[in-house]
Design a protein around this motif. Structure first.
Motif, PDB file in Angstrom:
ATOM      1  N   GLU A 113     -37.003  48.954 -26.979  1.00  0.00           N
ATOM      2  CA  GLU A 113     -38.349  48.383 -27.148  1.00  0.00           C
ATOM      3  C   GLU A 113     -38.717  48.326 -28.627  1.00  0.00           C
ATOM      4  OE1 GLU A 113     -41.078  50.975 -25.054  1.00  0.00           O
ATOM      5  OE2 GLU A 113     -39.432  51.456 -23.706  1.00  0.00           O
ATOM      6  N   ARG A 114     -38.156  49.258 -29.384  1.00  0.00           N
ATOM      7  CA  ARG A 114     -38.537  49.420 -30.783  1.00  0.00           C
ATOM      8  C   ARG A 114     -37.807  48.408 -31.669  1.00  0.00           C
ATOM      9  NH1 ARG A 114     -35.846  54.054 -34.529  1.00  0.00           N
ATOM     10  NH2 ARG A 114     -37.155  53.701 -36.349  1.00  0.00           N
ATOM     11  N   GLU A 115     -38.545  47.579 -32.379  1.00  0.00           N
ATOM     12  CA  GLU A 115     -37.966  46.615 -33.328  1.00  0.00           C
ATOM     13  C   GLU A 115     -36.595  46.095 -32.854  1.00  0.00           C
ATOM     14  OE1 GLU A 115     -38.730  47.505 -37.688  1.00  0.00           O
ATOM     15  OE2 GLU A 115     -38.807  49.513 -36.828  1.00  0.00           O
ATOM     16  N   VAL A 139     -24.175  58.420 -38.048  1.00  0.00           N
ATOM     17  CA  VAL A 139     -24.220  57.106 -37.400  1.00  0.00           C
ATOM     18  C   VAL A 139     -25.585  56.464 -37.610  1.00  0.00           C
ATOM     19  CG1 VAL A 139     -24.308  55.984 -35.124  1.00  0.00           C
ATOM     20  CG2 VAL A 139     -22.558  57.667 -35.593  1.00  0.00           C
ATOM     21  N   HIS A 140     -25.582  55.151 -37.791  1.00  0.00           N
ATOM     22  CA  HIS A 140     -26.824  54.371 -37.760  1.00  0.00           C
ATOM     23  C   HIS A 140     -26.577  53.071 -37.015  1.00  0.00           C
ATOM     24  CE1 HIS A 140     -28.664  57.113 -40.570  1.00  0.00           C
ATOM     25  NE2 HIS A 140     -27.522  57.076 -41.257  1.00  0.00           N
ATOM     26  N   LEU A 141     -27.585  52.651 -36.289  1.00  0.00           N
ATOM     27  CA  LEU A 141     -27.487  51.352 -35.611  1.00  0.00           C
ATOM     28  C   LEU A 141     -27.499  50.223 -36.630  1.00  0.00           C
ATOM     29  CD1 LEU A 141     -29.959  52.951 -33.446  1.00  0.00           C
ATOM     30  CD2 LEU A 141     -28.390  51.517 -32.176  1.00  0.00           C
ATOM     31  N   SER A 142     -28.432  50.297 -37.573  1.00  0.00           N
ATOM     32  CA  SER A 142     -28.579  49.239 -38.575  1.00  0.00           C
ATOM     33  C   SER A 142     -27.751  49.593 -39.810  1.00  0.00           C
ATOM     34  CB  SER A 142     -30.055  49.098 -38.961  1.00  0.00           C
ATOM     35  OG  SER A 142     -30.519  50.286 -39.575  1.00  0.00           O
ATOM     36  N   ASN A 143     -27.471  48.558 -40.598  1.00  0.00           N
ATOM     37  CA  ASN A 143     -26.834  48.784 -41.894  1.00  0.00           C
ATOM     38  C   ASN A 143     -27.945  49.091 -42.881  1.00  0.00           C
ATOM     39  OD1 ASN A 143     -25.678  48.679 -44.378  1.00  0.00           O
ATOM     40  ND2 ASN A 143     -24.711  46.678 -44.123  1.00  0.00           N
ATOM     41  N   ILE A 171     -24.171  62.395 -35.299  1.00  0.00           N
ATOM     42  CA  ILE A 171     -25.621  62.493 -35.509  1.00  0.00           C
ATOM     43  C   ILE A 171     -26.198  61.234 -36.141  1.00  0.00           C
ATOM     44  CG2 ILE A 171     -25.265  63.773 -37.687  1.00  0.00           C
ATOM     45  CD1 ILE A 171     -27.984  65.208 -37.039  1.00  0.00           C
ATOM     46  N   ASN A 172     -27.271  60.746 -35.504  1.00  0.00           N
ATOM     47  CA  ASN A 172     -28.123  59.729 -36.124  1.00  0.00           C
ATOM     48  C   ASN A 172     -29.466  60.408 -36.376  1.00  0.00           C
ATOM     49  OD1 ASN A 172     -29.740  57.668 -36.926  1.00  0.00           O
ATOM     50  ND2 ASN A 172     -29.249  56.286 -35.217  1.00  0.00           N
ATOM     51  N   PRO A 173     -29.678  60.913 -37.578  1.00  0.00           N
ATOM     52  CA  PRO A 173     -30.937  61.633 -37.820  1.00  0.00           C
ATOM     53  C   PRO A 173     -32.139  60.698 -37.947  1.00  0.00           C
ATOM     54  CG  PRO A 173     -29.229  62.160 -39.475  1.00  0.00           C
ATOM     55  CD  PRO A 173     -28.797  60.925 -38.753  1.00  0.00           C
ATOM     56  N   ALA A 174     -31.915  59.381 -37.812  1.00  0.00           N
ATOM     57  CA  ALA A 174     -32.982  58.373 -37.911  1.00  0.00           C
ATOM     58  C   ALA A 174     -33.752  58.576 -39.210  1.00  0.00           C
ATOM     59  CB  ALA A 174     -33.853  58.414 -36.652  1.00  0.00           C
ATOM     60  N   ALA A 175     -35.088  58.604 -39.168  1.00  0.00           N
ATOM     61  CA  ALA A 175     -35.853  58.689 -40.424  1.00  0.00           C
ATOM     62  C   ALA A 175     -35.561  59.983 -41.188  1.00  0.00           C
ATOM     63  CB  ALA A 175     -37.339  58.573 -40.126  1.00  0.00           C
ATOM     64  N   TYR A 176     -35.162  61.047 -40.478  1.00  0.00           N
ATOM     65  CA  TYR A 176     -34.848  62.310 -41.171  1.00  0.00           C
ATOM     66  C   TYR A 176     -33.606  62.191 -42.051  1.00  0.00           C
ATOM     67  CZ  TYR A 176     -38.301  64.680 -38.235  1.00  0.00           C
ATOM     68  OH  TYR A 176     -39.451  65.071 -37.611  1.00  0.00           O
ATOM     69  N   THR A 177     -32.821  61.145 -41.810  1.00  0.00           N
ATOM     70  CA  THR A 177     -31.660  60.890 -42.677  1.00  0.00           C
ATOM     71  C   THR A 177     -32.068  60.912 -44.147  1.00  0.00           C
ATOM     72  OG1 THR A 177     -30.803  59.343 -41.026  1.00  0.00           O
ATOM     73  CG2 THR A 177     -29.873  59.174 -43.253  1.00  0.00           C
ATOM     74  N   HIS A 178     -33.233  60.331 -44.383  1.00  0.00           N
ATOM     75  CA  HIS A 178     -33.629  60.054 -45.758  1.00  0.00           C
ATOM     76  C   HIS A 178     -34.427  61.190 -46.394  1.00  0.00           C
ATOM     77  CE1 HIS A 178     -32.280  56.285 -44.199  1.00  0.00           C
ATOM     78  NE2 HIS A 178     -33.300  56.196 -43.371  1.00  0.00           N
ATOM     79  N   THR A 179     -34.781  62.179 -45.596  1.00  0.00           N
ATOM     80  CA  THR A 179     -35.700  63.211 -46.107  1.00  0.00           C
ATOM     81  C   THR A 179     -35.276  64.656 -45.826  1.00  0.00           C
ATOM     82  OG1 THR A 179     -36.948  63.214 -44.027  1.00  0.00           O
ATOM     83  CG2 THR A 179     -37.707  61.703 -45.749  1.00  0.00           C
ATOM     84  N   MET A 197     -35.612  52.760 -49.747  1.00  0.00           N
ATOM     85  CA  MET A 197     -35.860  54.143 -49.315  1.00  0.00           C
ATOM     86  C   MET A 197     -34.840  54.593 -48.258  1.00  0.00           C
ATOM     87  SD  MET A 197     -39.130  53.820 -46.804  1.00  0.00           S
ATOM     88  CE  MET A 197     -39.015  52.911 -45.268  1.00  0.00           C
ATOM     89  N   ARG A 198     -34.215  53.598 -47.576  1.00  0.00           N
ATOM     90  CA  ARG A 198     -33.238  53.965 -46.532  1.00  0.00           C
ATOM     91  C   ARG A 198     -31.822  54.118 -47.088  1.00  0.00           C
ATOM     92  NH1 ARG A 198     -36.271  53.223 -41.806  1.00  0.00           N
ATOM     93  NH2 ARG A 198     -37.874  51.666 -42.129  1.00  0.00           N
ATOM     94  N   HIS A 199     -31.656  53.878 -48.380  1.00  0.00           N
ATOM     95  CA  HIS A 199     -30.303  53.920 -48.939  1.00  0.00           C
ATOM     96  C   HIS A 199     -29.828  55.349 -49.185  1.00  0.00           C
ATOM     97  CE1 HIS A 199     -30.778  49.532 -50.614  1.00  0.00           C
ATOM     98  NE2 HIS A 199     -31.048  49.639 -49.314  1.00  0.00           N
TER      99      HIS A 199
HETATM  100  C1  DQA Z   1     -31.655  54.413 -38.301  1.00  0.00           C
HETATM  101  C2  DQA Z   1     -32.036  53.929 -39.715  1.00  0.00           C
HETATM  102  C3  DQA Z   1     -33.185  54.757 -40.264  1.00  0.00           C
HETATM  103  O1  DQA Z   1     -33.537  54.282 -41.569  1.00  0.00           O
HETATM  104  C4  DQA Z   1     -34.408  54.639 -39.384  1.00  0.00           C
HETATM  105  O2  DQA Z   1     -35.449  55.467 -39.849  1.00  0.00           O
HETATM  106  C5  DQA Z   1     -34.101  54.896 -37.945  1.00  0.00           C
HETATM  107  C6  DQA Z   1     -32.855  54.428 -37.376  1.00  0.00           C
HETATM  108  C7  DQA Z   1     -30.582  53.516 -37.649  1.00  0.00           C
HETATM  109  O3  DQA Z   1     -29.985  53.958 -36.685  1.00  0.00           O
HETATM  110  O4  DQA Z   1     -30.372  52.374 -38.093  1.00  0.00           O
HETATM  111  O5  DQA Z   1     -34.954  55.411 -37.218  1.00  0.00           O
HETATM  112  O6  DQA Z   1     -31.120  55.715 -38.411  1.00  0.00           O
END
Ligand code: DQA
Length: 171
Positions: A40-42, A122-126, A96-104, A133-135
């Motif tokens: 559902e998310r983006e 792992v990340h879904l997006s590149n 692990i996909n730490p999602a936003a915690y990846t960056h912080t 900020m996501r780099h």
């Molecule tokens: C993500 C990329 C992160 O920048 C973002 O905060 C996510 C998902 C990804 O899987 O592409 O929540 O980790």
């Protein structure tokens, strides 16, 4: 879709011998905040596959590859730290996909180093195609490797990579 597969070549988490357990190698998959909203998310960024389906596909692929796969998702940094602590000596590898915690998150980096279980990021997006900020990743230089940009398939590629790491531990 653009993609990256990178292998960390700097400092790395300690990779002790496989825990002395019998049976199939154990993989823990950790999903960070907001990944419970996948599907559902983006969807233009993360795709339409739901987290439940990713987890089910990983269990099935794990079975094919001779590994047991357990998944955990939390929106809370502390809960992720607690789950990784509990994995010490109990799993062979973490995806692990730490999602936003990846960056912080220094806490997630610290716990991954503390437990000494090898892990794949792992990340879904590149993330390199996205905002600067996501780099930055707090765990990139201590991961065995990083996989990103393939949507839900990133996790399946990571699982195959996990099998390879277990079979052929890299120095
Ligand atoms: C993500 C990329 C992160 O920048 C973002 O905060 C996510 C998902 C990804 O899987 O592409 O929540 O980790």
């Amino acid at each position: 879709m653009a993609s990256r597969i990178k292998r960390g070549n700097q400092a790395r988490a300690a990779s002790p011998a496989r825990p002395a357990r019998r049976g199939a190698p154990a993989v823990l998959v950790v999903h960070g905040p907001n990944l419970n909203l996948l599907g559902e998310r983006e969807p233009g960024v993360y795709g339409r596959v739901r987290l439940k389906e990713i987890d089910e596909r990983m269990v099935l692929l794990g079975r094919e590859l001779g590994m047991t796969v357990t998944s955990f998702q939390s929106n809370s940094e502390g809960a992720i730290v607690d789950r990784i602590q509990a994995a010490r000596g109990a799993v062979d590898i973490i995806i692990i996909n730490p999602a936003a915690y990846t960056h912080t998150s220094v806490a997630i980096r610290d716990v991954l180093l503390a437990v000494g279980v090898p892990f794949i990021e792992v990340h879904l997006s590149n993330v390199y195609k996205r905002e600067p900020m996501r780099h930055h990743s707090t765990i990139a230089d201590v991961a065995v490797g990083r996989i990103m940009g393939f949507g839900a398939e990133s996790y399946m590629i990571a699982l195959r990579a996990a099998r390879s790491v277990i079979d052929t531990p890299h120095a």
